[in-house]
Design a protein around this motif. Structure first.
Motif, short mmCIF file in Angstrom:
data_model
loop_
_atom_site.label_atom_id
_atom_site.label_comp_id
_atom_site.label_asym_id
_atom_site.label_seq_id
_atom_site.Cartn_x
_atom_site.Cartn_y
_atom_site.Cartn_z
N TRP A 203 -9.91 4.54 9.55
CA TRP A 203 -10.26 3.27 8.93
C TRP A 203 -11.51 2.67 9.57
O TRP A 203 -12.37 2.12 8.87
CB TRP A 203 -9.09 2.30 9.06
CG TRP A 203 -7.81 2.83 8.48
CD1 TRP A 203 -7.67 3.92 7.66
CD2 TRP A 203 -6.50 2.32 8.69
NE1 TRP A 203 -6.35 4.10 7.33
CE2 TRP A 203 -5.60 3.14 7.96
CE3 TRP A 203 -5.99 1.26 9.42
CZ2 TRP A 203 -4.24 2.92 7.93
CZ3 TRP A 203 -4.62 1.04 9.39
CH2 TRP A 203 -3.75 1.86 8.66
N ARG A 204 -11.63 2.77 10.89
CA ARG A 204 -12.82 2.24 11.56
C ARG A 204 -14.05 3.11 11.31
O ARG A 204 -15.17 2.60 11.26
CB ARG A 204 -12.53 2.08 13.05
CG ARG A 204 -11.56 0.94 13.32
CD ARG A 204 -11.12 0.84 14.76
NE ARG A 204 -10.17 -0.28 14.89
CZ ARG A 204 -9.23 -0.34 15.81
NH1 ARG A 204 -9.09 0.64 16.68
NH2 ARG A 204 -8.41 -1.39 15.86
N VAL A 205 -13.83 4.40 11.16
CA VAL A 205 -14.96 5.26 10.78
C VAL A 205 -15.49 4.86 9.41
O VAL A 205 -16.71 4.78 9.20
CB VAL A 205 -14.52 6.74 10.79
CG1 VAL A 205 -15.59 7.63 10.13
CG2 VAL A 205 -14.25 7.22 12.20
N LEU A 206 -14.59 4.60 8.47
CA LEU A 206 -15.02 4.16 7.13
C LEU A 206 -15.73 2.81 7.19
O LEU A 206 -16.69 2.57 6.45
CB LEU A 206 -13.81 4.07 6.21
CG LEU A 206 -13.14 5.40 5.84
CD1 LEU A 206 -11.86 5.16 5.07
CD2 LEU A 206 -14.08 6.28 5.03
N ALA A 207 -15.27 1.93 8.06
CA ALA A 207 -15.93 0.63 8.20
C ALA A 207 -17.37 0.82 8.68
O ALA A 207 -18.29 0.14 8.20
CB ALA A 207 -15.16 -0.25 9.17
N LEU A 208 -17.58 1.75 9.62
CA LEU A 208 -18.92 1.98 10.16
C LEU A 208 -19.83 2.70 9.18
O LEU A 208 -21.03 2.40 9.08
CB LEU A 208 -18.82 2.78 11.46
CG LEU A 208 -18.22 2.06 12.67
CD1 LEU A 208 -17.96 3.03 13.80
CD2 LEU A 208 -19.15 0.95 13.14
N THR A 209 -19.29 3.66 8.44
CA THR A 209 -20.13 4.50 7.59
C THR A 209 -20.31 3.95 6.18
O THR A 209 -21.31 4.24 5.53
CB THR A 209 -19.53 5.92 7.49
OG1 THR A 209 -18.19 5.84 6.98
CG2 THR A 209 -19.53 6.60 8.84
N VAL A 210 -19.34 3.17 5.69
CA VAL A 210 -19.40 2.65 4.32
C VAL A 210 -19.70 1.16 4.29
O VAL A 210 -20.61 0.71 3.59
CB VAL A 210 -18.09 2.96 3.55
CG1 VAL A 210 -18.14 2.38 2.15
CG2 VAL A 210 -17.85 4.46 3.50
N LEU A 211 -18.94 0.38 5.05
CA LEU A 211 -19.06 -1.07 4.97
C LEU A 211 -20.28 -1.61 5.70
O LEU A 211 -20.91 -2.57 5.24
CB LEU A 211 -17.80 -1.73 5.52
CG LEU A 211 -16.51 -1.49 4.73
CD1 LEU A 211 -15.39 -2.33 5.31
CD2 LEU A 211 -16.69 -1.80 3.25
#
Length: 311
Positions: A109-117
């Motif tokens: 979830w935090r990887v997605l926050a960094l790469t997408v959000l």
């Protein structure tokens, strides 16, 4: 064959079914390639998770897939919502490299926050037609909440690094998601695409949950062991002799609340679906996912939510 690879075979079949159902339901609601692209990204991320056999390889592969996918989508928040529900909360601790004991618990979830959000937030900051950051009352309240939790964590652990760590996690888990959602959903067509992405992911969760309930087999529990994740839930819980499904959420009551939100959001999304059999399929799947969790709290919440919507 190891259990996690047998689980992957089953998940592949269930994801194919979810894709076919979603393509039928939302053929006229979104662009023709939207459904295929989302499930393609979701399947690629899932395949990396089950075949990586290492948390760092999994998180690195997920980061690469999500970065490439975000460049092709007009609505990055839709990618985030879809992958958020498809990726379990497997954690690995980032070492401090001699400076501190450890930096942060990293998960998909935090990887997605960094790469997408994060890239999306930079883009939204530069749009003059949107409210600037910090100008809304809710902006100030969310920032105050993140600071409040960080200070409490510092007082509890009595370490400055603990407070900074909690602040960093609050920025990724709360503030970044809030900002992109509050601004991104103001763009034309964004709300419809994000809601469709949420329901498509929930269709998959409903299928997985129903399978786990019927077969007494948690499909994502073995992958945690294969990856060597340091933390995460995914334990077997029953109600009587019936297994309570958890799917990617790791805990039945969490799955129940996810399906509760999806069930209530379906009251909006059903307007995008052709009347008749398609709408009945949508409601059947939402109800099946809600039942599979075997959690009374989400059932009560769903009834209350439907009452509020009716009013």
């Amino acid at each position: 064959m190891p259990e996690h690879l047998r689980s992957f075979v089953v998940i592949t079949g269930l994801m194919c079914i979810a894709y076919l159902i979603s393509r039928r339901l939302f053929a006229q609601a979104v662009e023709p390639k939207f459904v295929g692209h989302l499930f393609g990204v979701g399947y690629a991320s899932t395949a990396i998770m089950f075949w990586a056999h290492n948390m760092w390889l999994f998180l690195g592969g997920l980061a690469l897939v999500s970065v490439l996918a975000a460049r092709r989508f007009t609505y990055p928040l839709a990618i985030f919502v879809f992958l958020l529900l498809l990726m379990p909360e497997y954690n690995v601790r980032v070492p401090g490299f001699g400076l501190v004991n450890w930096l942060i618990d990293l998960n998909p979830w935090r990887v997605l926050a960094l790469t997408v959000l994060l890239p999306s937030s930079i883009y939204l900051l530069n749009l003059r037609q949107l409210p600037r950051a910090g100008s809304l009352l809710t902006d100030k309240l969310v920032i105050a909440f993140v600071l409040h939790v960080s200070i409490l964590n510092y007082l509890h652990q009595a370490t400055f690094t603990g407070g900074l760590r909690q602040f960093a996690m609050g920025m990724l888990d709360i503030l970044l998601i809030y900002f992109v959602a509050s601004r991104g959903l103001m763009l034309k067509g964004a709300f419809r695409h994000v809601m469709v992405a949420l329901i498509m992911a929930s269709i998959f969760l409903a299928l997985v949950g129903t399978f786990e309930l019927l077969k007494h087999w948690l499909l994502y529990s073995a992958a945690k062991k294969a990856l060597g994740a340091t933390s995460g839930l995914f334990g077997y819980l029953g109600r009587g002799e019936v297994l309570r499904a958890s799917a990617t959420t790791g805990q039945p009551i969490v799955l129940g609340f996810v399906m509760m939100v999806a069930f209530l959001m379906a009251t909006y999304v059903q307007k995008l679906v052709q009347p008749g059999a398609n709408r009945r399929i949508l409601w059947l799947l939402m109800g099946a996912g809600l039942i599979a969790a075997m959690s009374r709290g989400p059932w009560v919440g769903t009834v209350i939510g439907l009452g509020v919507i009716a009013l």
